[in-house]
Write a protein that holds these residues in place. Structure first.
Motif, short mmCIF file in Angstrom:
data_model
loop_
_atom_site.label_atom_id
_atom_site.label_comp_id
_atom_site.label_asym_id
_atom_site.label_seq_id
_atom_site.Cartn_x
_atom_site.Cartn_y
_atom_site.Cartn_z
N THR A 314 -89.66 31.64 30.83
CA THR A 314 -90.46 32.03 31.17
C THR A 314 -91.01 33.49 30.91
O THR A 314 -92.46 34.15 32.26
CB THR A 314 -91.50 30.98 32.22
OG1 THR A 314 -90.22 31.00 32.90
CG2 THR A 314 -90.90 29.56 31.37
N ASP A 315 -90.37 35.13 31.65
CA ASP A 315 -90.40 35.71 31.72
C ASP A 315 -91.01 35.92 33.55
O ASP A 315 -91.47 36.67 33.69
CB ASP A 315 -91.62 36.32 31.33
CG ASP A 315 -91.77 38.03 30.80
OD1 ASP A 315 -90.37 38.47 30.97
OD2 ASP A 315 -92.10 38.90 30.92
N GLU A 316 -91.26 35.50 33.88
CA GLU A 316 -90.55 35.40 35.29
C GLU A 316 -89.74 36.20 36.31
O GLU A 316 -90.07 36.68 38.07
CB GLU A 316 -90.56 33.86 36.23
CG GLU A 316 -91.49 33.02 35.76
CD GLU A 316 -91.80 31.88 36.53
OE1 GLU A 316 -91.96 31.54 37.46
OE2 GLU A 316 -91.14 30.53 35.66
N ILE A 317 -88.50 36.78 35.86
CA ILE A 317 -87.57 36.81 36.68
C ILE A 317 -87.51 38.39 35.73
O ILE A 317 -87.38 38.27 34.26
CB ILE A 317 -86.96 37.07 37.49
CG1 ILE A 317 -85.97 35.97 35.68
CG2 ILE A 317 -86.62 36.07 38.60
CD1 ILE A 317 -84.67 35.89 36.40
N ARG A 318 -86.88 39.57 35.99
CA ARG A 318 -86.40 40.41 35.21
C ARG A 318 -84.78 41.02 35.26
O ARG A 318 -84.46 40.65 36.67
CB ARG A 318 -87.11 41.80 35.06
CG ARG A 318 -87.28 42.30 35.61
CD ARG A 318 -88.91 43.62 35.90
NE ARG A 318 -89.03 44.91 37.01
CZ ARG A 318 -88.41 45.88 37.13
NH1 ARG A 318 -87.26 46.33 36.50
NH2 ARG A 318 -88.66 46.58 38.13
N PRO A 319 -83.90 41.98 34.41
CA PRO A 319 -82.76 42.04 35.08
C PRO A 319 -82.90 43.34 35.12
O PRO A 319 -83.97 43.89 35.34
CB PRO A 319 -81.67 42.21 33.13
CG PRO A 319 -82.71 42.85 32.63
CD PRO A 319 -84.52 41.45 33.12
N LEU A 320 -81.89 43.53 36.56
CA LEU A 320 -81.75 44.96 36.56
C LEU A 320 -80.36 45.33 37.04
O LEU A 320 -79.32 45.37 37.37
CB LEU A 320 -82.24 45.19 38.41
CG LEU A 320 -82.13 46.32 38.38
CD1 LEU A 320 -83.90 46.50 38.29
CD2 LEU A 320 -81.95 46.07 40.53
N LEU A 321 -80.01 46.46 35.09
CA LEU A 321 -78.97 46.48 35.00
C LEU A 321 -78.83 48.20 35.34
O LEU A 321 -79.61 48.79 34.90
CB LEU A 321 -78.81 46.28 33.04
CG LEU A 321 -77.98 46.74 32.63
CD1 LEU A 321 -76.36 46.05 32.90
CD2 LEU A 321 -77.75 46.41 30.64
N ASP A 322 -77.89 48.47 35.75
CA ASP A 322 -77.52 50.10 36.24
C ASP A 322 -76.65 50.30 34.88
O ASP A 322 -77.25 51.10 34.81
CB ASP A 322 -76.14 50.45 37.53
CG ASP A 322 -76.50 51.58 38.06
OD1 ASP A 322 -77.47 51.60 38.48
OD2 ASP A 322 -76.07 52.37 37.23
N ARG A 323 -75.64 50.44 34.35
CA ARG A 323 -74.99 50.75 33.27
C ARG A 323 -74.03 49.58 32.93
O ARG A 323 -73.77 48.50 33.39
CB ARG A 323 -73.73 51.62 34.16
CG ARG A 323 -73.45 51.66 35.11
CD ARG A 323 -72.60 52.82 35.55
NE ARG A 323 -73.54 52.96 36.90
CZ ARG A 323 -73.58 53.67 37.74
NH1 ARG A 323 -72.42 54.73 37.85
NH2 ARG A 323 -74.00 54.01 39.03
N THR A 324 -73.14 50.13 31.98
CA THR A 324 -71.84 49.09 31.18
C THR A 324 -71.26 50.06 30.95
O THR A 324 -71.09 51.18 30.99
CB THR A 324 -73.19 48.69 29.35
OG1 THR A 324 -73.26 49.61 28.59
CG2 THR A 324 -74.61 47.58 29.94
#
Length: 352
Positions: A314-324
């Motif tokens: 439901t798009d209530e949170i978003r990822p916090l991706l620093d790096r891969t």
């Protein structure tokens, strides 16, 4: 398949890039092609034997201790080395065991890392990548009931930021009963669990006071923090006595007492970690004279993971991706993780 095999407690030399057989799903299990696997404190702590009661320093201190590490330092006593670690798994179901619907093949899923093998009324836990082989490999098997299909436009790496960090944060929030209007202090707010907690607390309409180093304030503010204080600041001086309803803490260490001091009467302190040190000084008078509630959180309750999947969809949170990083660069990834210059999560990508 390629896998990172942790051979025992110790330094980075215990992480061996190896070729091992692809596992076969038993009855009730699914075989996953691992698409992405997040890096967590728990993998480093387990490799170091940090969960042993004989280790009294924070994670970095345990890393420096070297020969003082203990084999009994797993989540549930001794770790079953050699072990494929990896608690966060975003994967694709590529085969099923007996009794599992073959229509599930092809689904992209997240794995509930904290499993309750005897049901949610029992306290037992079983952890992916700590109690049995996990996601630091091209393939892994998990119980079919622990693989949750997710429908969203997130990348594989973004989905892999969720299970351990967000599951841990959501579990603390649910246990503490955080609601709209609460003032919540989050220690370690730039880390995986802390940054997840910022978003999940804001989702409930509570006010977030986040503790992080000044260089990370802008990013933490961008995901919902209402107020930032320096991690080296005295929270009592910055916020005042009895100004906070709930403290969410994954840090521990020397700042523990001050975090209790800022709690209001009948406030709640909830913890799921102690990266700055597990041994703290508790003034029992602070606890009982203020009628405080102290909650330890490890095993996830039943609503936690289904709730997270719904928040994603439901798009209530978003990822916090620093790096891969590619899977075979796990040592570099863990070194960078330990340097604590990142905000959010570091994720490993196995070869296709």
């Amino acid at each position: 398949m390629m896998a990172v095999v942790t051979t025992g407690t110790g330094g980075y030399d215990t992480l061996r890039i190896d070729r091992v057989p692809v596992p076969r799903p038993a009855a009730g299990e699914v075989l996953l092609r691992v698409l992405a696997a997040g890096v967590n404190n728990t993998e480093i702590n387990t490799r170091l034997g940090w969960y042993s009661a004989s280790v009294t320093t924070g994670t970095q201190g345990a890393a420096d201790a070297g020969a003082d590490l203990r084999e009994d330092g797993g989540w549930n006593a001794a770790t079953p080395f050699p072990l494929i670690q990896g608690t966060d798994c975003c994967g694709e179901i590529v085969a099923v065991g007996q009794g599992v619907d073959a229509a599930r093949i092809g689904s992209r899923v997240l794995v509930r890392a904290c499993m309750r093998p005897h049901g949610f009324d029992a306290p037992d836990t079983l952890w992916l990548g700590s109690d049995f082989d996990g996601a630091f490999a091209q393939f892994c098997t998990v119980p079919a009931t622990e693989a949750f299909a997710v429908t969203c436009d997130w990348s594989d790496a973004e989905l892999a930021t969720i299970p351990c960090a967000y599951g841990t944060a959501e579990n603390m929030i649910q246990r503490a009963g955080i609601a709209a209007g609460n003032r919540v202090l989050i220690a370690g707010a730039s880390g995986g669990v802390g940054s997840a907690a910022v978003q999940l607390v804001k989702r409930r309409g509570a006010q977030v006071i986040a503790v992080a180093s000044p260089a990370k304030h802008d990013v933490v503010r961008s995901i919902g923090a209402d107020h930032l204080i320096d991690r080296d600041a005295d929270p009592v001086a910055a916020l005042g006595q009895e100004s906070i309803d709930v403290v969410i803490d994954t840090v521990g260490g020397a700042g523990f007492g001050a975090r209790l001091d800022v709690l209001r009467r009948r406030g709640t302190y909830v913890s799921s970690g102690a990266i700055a040190g597990p041994l703290v000084t508790l003034d029992l008078r602070t606890m009982y004279l203020k009628d405080l509630t102290l909650i330890g959180c490890t095993g996830w309750d039943a609503p936690v993971f289904p709730s997270l999947v719904s928040y994603i969809e439901t798009d209530e949170i978003r990822p916090l991706l620093d790096r891969t990083y590619p899977l075979d660069r796990i040592v570099e990834a863990q070194r960078d993780f330990q340097a604590k210059r990142h905000v959010g999560k570091i994720v490993l990508i196995p070869p296709a």
